[in-house]
Design a protein around this motif. Sequence first.
Motif, PDB file in Angstrom:
ATOM      1  N   SER A 131       0.830  -1.212   0.000  1.00 60.37           N
ATOM      2  CA  SER A 131       0.000   0.000   0.000  1.00 60.37           C
ATOM      3  C   SER A 131       0.864   1.262   0.000  1.00 60.37           C
ATOM      4  CB  SER A 131      -0.979  -0.005   1.177  1.00 60.37           C
ATOM      5  OG  SER A 131      -0.301   0.010   2.409  1.00 60.37           O
ATOM      6  N   SER A 132       1.988   1.235   0.699  1.00 62.02           N
ATOM      7  CA  SER A 132       2.895   2.396   0.688  1.00 62.02           C
ATOM      8  C   SER A 132       3.513   2.589  -0.690  1.00 62.02           C
ATOM      9  CB  SER A 132       4.001   2.209   1.732  1.00 62.02           C
ATOM     10  OG  SER A 132       3.462   2.141   3.012  1.00 62.02           O
ATOM     11  N   PHE A 135       0.907   4.183  -2.993  1.00 61.84           N
ATOM     12  CA  PHE A 135       0.708   5.608  -2.707  1.00 61.84           C
ATOM     13  C   PHE A 135       1.905   6.432  -3.175  1.00 61.84           C
ATOM     14  CE2 PHE A 135       0.986   9.119   0.548  1.00 61.84           C
ATOM     15  CZ  PHE A 135       0.045   9.931  -0.074  1.00 61.84           C
ATOM     16  N   TRP A 138       2.222   6.587  -6.996  1.00 65.85           N
ATOM     17  CA  TRP A 138       1.251   7.495  -7.588  1.00 65.85           C
ATOM     18  C   TRP A 138       1.652   8.944  -7.330  1.00 65.85           C
ATOM     19  CZ3 TRP A 138      -1.894  11.254  -5.449  1.00 65.85           C
ATOM     20  CH2 TRP A 138      -2.811  11.833  -6.334  1.00 65.85           C
ATOM     21  N   LEU A 139       2.098   9.231  -6.121  1.00 72.58           N
ATOM     22  CA  LEU A 139       2.434  10.597  -5.727  1.00 72.58           C
ATOM     23  C   LEU A 139       3.641  11.133  -6.485  1.00 72.58           C
ATOM     24  CD1 LEU A 139       1.398  12.732  -3.712  1.00 72.58           C
ATOM     25  CD2 LEU A 139       3.045  11.837  -2.073  1.00 72.58           C
ATOM     26  N   PRO A 175      -2.061   4.135   3.952  1.00 71.92           N
ATOM     27  CA  PRO A 175      -1.581   4.676   2.674  1.00 71.92           C
ATOM     28  C   PRO A 175      -2.621   4.591   1.558  1.00 71.92           C
ATOM     29  CG  PRO A 175       0.117   3.326   3.682  1.00 71.92           C
ATOM     30  CD  PRO A 175      -1.124   3.137   4.499  1.00 71.92           C
ATOM     31  N   LEU A 176      -3.463   3.551   1.574  1.00 65.90           N
ATOM     32  CA  LEU A 176      -4.518   3.461   0.553  1.00 65.90           C
ATOM     33  C   LEU A 176      -5.567   4.541   0.758  1.00 65.90           C
ATOM     34  CD1 LEU A 176      -5.057  -0.378   0.197  1.00 65.90           C
ATOM     35  CD2 LEU A 176      -3.821   1.164  -1.327  1.00 65.90           C
ATOM     36  N   TRP A 178      -4.998   7.487   2.077  1.00 65.53           N
ATOM     37  CA  TRP A 178      -4.368   8.721   1.604  1.00 65.53           C
ATOM     38  C   TRP A 178      -4.353   8.761   0.077  1.00 65.53           C
ATOM     39  CZ3 TRP A 178       0.206   7.636   5.325  1.00 65.53           C
ATOM     40  CH2 TRP A 178      -0.174   7.961   6.624  1.00 65.53           C
ATOM     41  N   LEU A 179      -4.075   7.624  -0.546  1.00 64.30           N
ATOM     42  CA  LEU A 179      -4.047   7.562  -2.007  1.00 64.30           C
ATOM     43  C   LEU A 179      -5.413   7.932  -2.584  1.00 64.30           C
ATOM     44  CD1 LEU A 179      -2.825   6.771  -4.768  1.00 64.30           C
ATOM     45  CD2 LEU A 179      -3.445   4.408  -4.251  1.00 64.30           C
ATOM     46  N   ARG A 183      -6.264  11.275  -4.717  1.00 67.09           N
ATOM     47  CA  ARG A 183      -6.771  11.141  -6.085  1.00 67.09           C
ATOM     48  C   ARG A 183      -8.083  11.920  -6.240  1.00 67.09           C
ATOM     49  NH1 ARG A 183      -5.296   6.595  -9.490  1.00 67.09           N
ATOM     50  NH2 ARG A 183      -7.496   6.539 -10.095  1.00 67.09           N
TER      51      ARG A 183
END
Length: 195
Positions: A131-132, A135, A138-139, A175-176, A178-179, A183
């Motif tokens: 998950s990290s 994130f 993607w970031l 982290p998911l 936050w992702l 988004r």
Amino acid sequence: MPRKRGQFEFWALACAVMAAWLVFHLGALMGCMGGCYVDLESVHGHSVGVMELIDTRLNTWILAWTQHALTTSGAALFNANAFYPAAGSLAGSEHLLGQALLGLPLTVFTDNAVLVYNAVLIATYALLGISSLLFARWLTGSGAIGLAVAIAAMAMPWRSAELSHLQLLSACGFPLIWLFVMRLMSGNGTRRDRI
């Protein structure tokens, strides 16, 4: 086709690196999954480690009870088999429902509560890494940075400080969250992200 192959190669490499880190960090535990716990006394010292072992055993029992309650007709989750006939005894502690669901497929193959506990413990590390990575990738747009963040997240010192508290190690969903929030806030979210 080349893009799919590149994605496969990236994920294969990322999973191999994270698995290697897990073996390095928890290899001794992996060697005796069904019969031992992390040696908390050597990690934290005798006075603290002894108390943490008691907590680890409590969490192993809670995990086993919760899985039993989920798979047994008529078993009420909070009416655990501790302090019988008192009702609601599990309400005095954590229920570990999320962790029980994570380890539930393993109970098809074994009734060894220590093995299931240790497998869920290791899974929390792996899920946090994945998950990290998702994130951070993607970031930043960088797979290398995403992988570095994944290893850093798995190696955070607080995780070693909380090895006896499975409920705290299960922070892999943050982290998911936050992702998906990022988004949505950036306008890149899909309908699935909103749901």
